[in-house]
Each structure stands twice: as C-alpha cells, then as structure tokens.
Design a protein around this motif. Structure first.
Motif, PDB file in Angstrom:
ATOM      1  N   ASN A  65     -42.029   3.908 -26.202  1.00 51.46           N
ATOM      2  CA  ASN A  65     -43.254   3.780 -25.417  1.00 51.46           C
ATOM      3  C   ASN A  65     -43.597   5.069 -24.678  1.00 51.46           C
ATOM      4  O   ASN A  65     -44.761   5.464 -24.620  1.00 51.46           O
ATOM      5  N   ARG A  66     -42.595   5.723 -24.123  1.00 47.71           N
ATOM      6  CA  ARG A  66     -42.851   6.994 -23.435  1.00 47.71           C
ATOM      7  C   ARG A  66     -43.295   8.076 -24.412  1.00 47.71           C
ATOM      8  O   ARG A  66     -44.123   8.910 -24.087  1.00 47.71           O
ATOM      9  N   ALA A  67     -42.727   8.075 -25.599  1.00 49.15           N
ATOM     10  CA  ALA A  67     -43.104   9.088 -26.582  1.00 49.15           C
ATOM     11  C   ALA A  67     -44.566   8.922 -27.003  1.00 49.15           C
ATOM     12  O   ALA A  67     -45.241   9.911 -27.300  1.00 49.15           O
ATOM     13  N   PHE A  68     -45.063   7.705 -27.024  1.00 51.48           N
ATOM     14  CA  PHE A  68     -46.462   7.464 -27.372  1.00 51.48           C
ATOM     15  C   PHE A  68     -47.414   7.753 -26.208  1.00 51.48           C
ATOM     16  O   PHE A  68     -48.604   7.923 -26.414  1.00 51.48           O
ATOM     17  N   ASP A  69     -46.896   7.788 -24.999  1.00 51.30           N
ATOM     18  CA  ASP A  69     -47.736   7.987 -23.813  1.00 51.30           C
ATOM     19  C   ASP A  69     -47.957   9.481 -23.588  1.00 51.30           C
ATOM     20  O   ASP A  69     -47.059  10.209 -23.191  1.00 51.30           O
ATOM     21  N   GLU A  70     -49.178   9.919 -23.836  1.00 54.33           N
ATOM     22  CA  GLU A  70     -49.503  11.353 -23.716  1.00 54.33           C
ATOM     23  C   GLU A  70     -49.483  11.838 -22.275  1.00 54.33           C
ATOM     24  O   GLU A  70     -49.367  13.030 -22.024  1.00 54.33           O
ATOM     25  N   THR A  71     -49.610  10.945 -21.318  1.00 53.41           N
ATOM     26  CA  THR A  71     -49.636  11.357 -19.919  1.00 53.41           C
ATOM     27  C   THR A  71     -48.239  11.446 -19.322  1.00 53.41           C
ATOM     28  O   THR A  71     -48.079  11.895 -18.195  1.00 53.41           O
ATOM     29  N   ASP A  72     -47.242  10.991 -20.061  1.00 50.41           N
ATOM     30  CA  ASP A  72     -45.879  11.021 -19.560  1.00 50.41           C
ATOM     31  C   ASP A  72     -45.304  12.430 -19.679  1.00 50.41           C
ATOM     32  O   ASP A  72     -45.975  13.356 -20.096  1.00 50.41           O
ATOM     33  N   HIS A  73     -44.067  12.577 -19.344  1.00 48.81           N
ATOM     34  CA  HIS A  73     -43.373  13.860 -19.327  1.00 48.81           C
ATOM     35  C   HIS A  73     -43.421  14.577 -20.676  1.00 48.81           C
ATOM     36  O   HIS A  73     -43.708  13.982 -21.703  1.00 48.81           O
ATOM     37  N   ARG A  74     -43.078  15.843 -20.629  1.00 43.55           N
ATOM     38  CA  ARG A  74     -42.950  16.611 -21.867  1.00 43.55           C
ATOM     39  C   ARG A  74     -41.822  16.026 -22.707  1.00 43.55           C
ATOM     40  O   ARG A  74     -40.925  15.371 -22.201  1.00 43.55           O
ATOM     41  N   GLY A  75     -41.868  16.313 -24.000  1.00 43.28           N
ATOM     42  CA  GLY A  75     -40.883  15.764 -24.932  1.00 43.28           C
ATOM     43  C   GLY A  75     -39.448  16.057 -24.550  1.00 43.28           C
ATOM     44  O   GLY A  75     -38.598  15.171 -24.584  1.00 43.28           O
ATOM     45  N   ILE A  76     -39.175  17.300 -24.156  1.00 47.43           N
ATOM     46  CA  ILE A  76     -37.793  17.672 -23.817  1.00 47.43           C
ATOM     47  C   ILE A  76     -37.314  16.908 -22.586  1.00 47.43           C
ATOM     48  O   ILE A  76     -36.155  16.507 -22.498  1.00 47.43           O
ATOM     49  N   GLU A  77     -38.218  16.664 -21.648  1.00 42.26           N
ATOM     50  CA  GLU A  77     -37.853  15.896 -20.462  1.00 42.26           C
ATOM     51  C   GLU A  77     -37.554  14.447 -20.829  1.00 42.26           C
ATOM     52  O   GLU A  77     -36.642  13.827 -20.275  1.00 42.26           O
ATOM     53  N   GLN A  78     -38.318  13.922 -21.774  1.00 35.56           N
ATOM     54  CA  GLN A  78     -38.074  12.555 -22.232  1.00 35.56           C
ATOM     55  C   GLN A  78     -36.706  12.458 -22.907  1.00 35.56           C
ATOM     56  O   GLN A  78     -35.964  11.499 -22.691  1.00 35.56           O
ATOM     57  N   ILE A  79     -36.388  13.449 -23.708  1.00 35.27           N
ATOM     58  CA  ILE A  79     -35.080  13.467 -24.380  1.00 35.27           C
ATOM     59  C   ILE A  79     -33.963  13.493 -23.349  1.00 35.27           C
ATOM     60  O   ILE A  79     -32.976  12.754 -23.459  1.00 35.27           O
ATOM     61  N   GLU A  80     -34.119  14.328 -22.332  1.00 31.84           N
ATOM     62  CA  GLU A  80     -33.090  14.421 -21.297  1.00 31.84           C
ATOM     63  C   GLU A  80     -32.931  13.102 -20.546  1.00 31.84           C
ATOM     64  O   GLU A  80     -31.817  12.693 -20.225  1.00 31.84           O
ATOM     65  N   MET A  81     -34.041  12.411 -20.280  1.00 28.12           N
ATOM     66  CA  MET A  81     -33.966  11.112 -19.603  1.00 28.12           C
ATOM     67  C   MET A  81     -33.220  10.100 -20.469  1.00 28.12           C
ATOM     68  O   MET A  81     -32.362   9.355 -19.983  1.00 28.12           O
ATOM     69  N   VAL A  82     -33.543  10.089 -21.769  1.00 28.58           N
ATOM     70  CA  VAL A  82     -32.886   9.148 -22.673  1.00 28.58           C
ATOM     71  C   VAL A  82     -31.402   9.496 -22.811  1.00 28.58           C
ATOM     72  O   VAL A  82     -30.550   8.607 -22.815  1.00 28.58           O
ATOM     73  N   GLU A  83     -31.087  10.784 -22.899  1.00 33.79           N
ATOM     74  CA  GLU A  83     -29.677  11.196 -22.968  1.00 33.79           C
ATOM     75  C   GLU A  83     -28.915  10.685 -21.757  1.00 33.79           C
ATOM     76  O   GLU A  83     -27.793  10.176 -21.885  1.00 33.79           O
ATOM     77  N   HIS A  84     -29.507  10.815 -20.589  1.00 26.36           N
ATOM     78  CA  HIS A  84     -28.856  10.344 -19.363  1.00 26.36           C
ATOM     79  C   HIS A  84     -28.641   8.831 -19.419  1.00 26.36           C
ATOM     80  O   HIS A  84     -27.561   8.335 -19.091  1.00 26.36           O
ATOM     81  N   GLN A  85     -29.671   8.089 -19.855  1.00 27.72           N
ATOM     82  CA  GLN A  85     -29.542   6.638 -19.949  1.00 27.72           C
ATOM     83  C   GLN A  85     -28.486   6.236 -20.969  1.00 27.72           C
ATOM     84  O   GLN A  85     -27.685   5.327 -20.723  1.00 27.72           O
ATOM     85  N   LEU A  86     -28.481   6.915 -22.112  1.00 26.06           N
ATOM     86  CA  LEU A  86     -27.501   6.598 -23.147  1.00 26.06           C
ATOM     87  C   LEU A  86     -26.085   6.935 -22.694  1.00 26.06           C
ATOM     88  O   LEU A  86     -25.143   6.184 -22.955  1.00 26.06           O
ATOM     89  N   PHE A  87     -25.930   8.048 -22.008  1.00 23.86           N
ATOM     90  CA  PHE A  87     -24.613   8.422 -21.502  1.00 23.86           C
ATOM     91  C   PHE A  87     -24.130   7.392 -20.483  1.00 23.86           C
ATOM     92  O   PHE A  87     -22.970   6.984 -20.514  1.00 23.86           O
ATOM     93  N   SER A  88     -25.014   6.957 -19.598  1.00 27.32           N
ATOM     94  CA  SER A  88     -24.644   5.940 -18.610  1.00 27.32           C
ATOM     95  C   SER A  88     -24.233   4.645 -19.307  1.00 27.32           C
ATOM     96  O   SER A  88     -23.243   4.017 -18.927  1.00 27.32           O
ATOM     97  N   LEU A  89     -24.999   4.258 -20.306  1.00 25.39           N
ATOM     98  CA  LEU A  89     -24.685   3.035 -21.044  1.00 25.39           C
ATOM     99  C   LEU A  89     -23.362   3.175 -21.792  1.00 25.39           C
ATOM    100  O   LEU A  89     -22.537   2.262 -21.779  1.00 25.39           O
ATOM    101  N   ALA A  90     -23.151   4.315 -22.416  1.00 23.61           N
ATOM    102  CA  ALA A  90     -21.895   4.546 -23.135  1.00 23.61           C
ATOM    103  C   ALA A  90     -20.716   4.555 -22.168  1.00 23.61           C
ATOM    104  O   ALA A  90     -19.653   4.014 -22.474  1.00 23.61           O
TER     105      ALA A  90
END
Length: 183
Positions: free
Chosen positions: A130-155
């Motif tokens: 959903n964030r990747a489709f949202d043009e008003t959201d953060h830049r792509g690299i920032e989105q990747i970093e957010m997901v990495e953080h969430q995935l690391f926390s989950l792992a």
C-alpha cells in the motif's frame, strides 16, 4: 497520478483467511482451564493477541489475570468473570470437555504463535504494498528501510519465541514468506 488498469479478466479471486489454528486455540484454552498447571508448559511468550479468535483473546487474558492474582482459572470462576459480557459458560465447559491432553499444550502454543507471526508478516507485506502505491508517501529507499526494520523486529520476536534464527536466515525467510503472502 498513476492509474491501475487490470488487463486480466475480472475473475473472482478466492477469499483467503489469515493463518490460524482454531483447534489448537481451543485445545490450549481447554487444557489450561481444566488444569492451570498446564500454563507451566505454555511459556511466557504467548500473548492474548496471538490468538486469532477475539473470544479466545479475552478468555486467555482473563486466565492470565486470574493466575497473576493467585486465583484458579476454570469454567466456574470464569463464569462469574464473564457474566454479562457475551461469553457463555457452556462454551467454557465445552473447551474443557474438548481438551485432549495437558502434555500437548507446548505444541499448541507454538502453533498459535507461528500463526500469529504469519499474520503479522502478512500485515507488514500489505502495508508495504500500500505504501509503495501511495505517491505521497516516503521515497522508495525510506520505505525499504521501514520494512527492513519491521521485518527485523518480527524476526527477532520469532527468534525470541523459540527459534534459533540468524539475521540473514530470518530476513531470507521473511522475504520469501512476504512474497508468498503477497501472491
């Protein structure tokens, strides 16, 4: 603004339900309600939110509360606690009646935790898409970093709950599970 165009035929997609194991939830609750000593085999990492059924979350939360107060948690004591709250005492008795064995409680807890982790992983994947489709959201690299953080926390959470998981293995598994969940 991007417009999404579906060039494929609109075929009705099957509705998928989030991962859960209702039988394991019922068996665990029934075993604990029949013998509170079964909680010694559950471990401390199982949380009420790990249960898929909201009713089971409420029951487990009440069991934990009773046990923290040093009280017995069984259908008789729970009946009073849930009076007027939409939890039938007959359901509590059925849980106890359906409990197969206290011995398997640890395995049931693991099944419940695993399904909860998968549901959280699906949530991360959905948010990522959903964030990747949202043009008003953060830049792509920032989105990747957010997901990495969430995935690391989950792992990390999954590793803390009983799996010996390395960072690279957990990220590989999490990415593969996210891709599978998205498909």
């Amino acid at each position: 603004m991007n417009t999404v165009v579906n060039l494929k035929e609109d075929k009705e997609k099957p509705v998928r339900e989030a991962p859960h194991n209702m039988e394991a939830e019922q068996a665990l609750l029934g075993a604990v309600l029949s013998n509170n000593e079964a909680m010694n085999h559950v471990g401390t990492s199982l949380q009420p939110e790990d249960f898929y059924a909201e009713l089971h979350q409420r029951i487990y939360r009440a069991i934990l509360k009773f046990m923290d107060m040093g009280r017995i948690a069984n259908p008789v004591t729970m009946k009073q606690h849930f009076a007027g709250q939409g939890v039938e005492d007959q359901y509590l008795a059925r849980l106890v009646g359906a409990a197969t064995s206290v011995i398997n409680v640890h395995d049931y807890a693991n099944l419940i935790r695993d399904a909860a982790l998968k549901r959280r992983l699906i949530g991360i994947g959905e948010e990522m898409v959903n964030r990747a489709f949202d043009e008003t959201d953060h830049r792509g690299i920032e989105q990747i970093e957010m997901v990495e953080h969430q995935l690391f926390s989950l792992a990390s959470q999954g590793a803390a709950e009983g799996g010996a998981v390395t960072i690279s293995n957990s990220l590989d598994r999490t990415i593969a599970m996210t891709e599978a969940a998205y498909k």
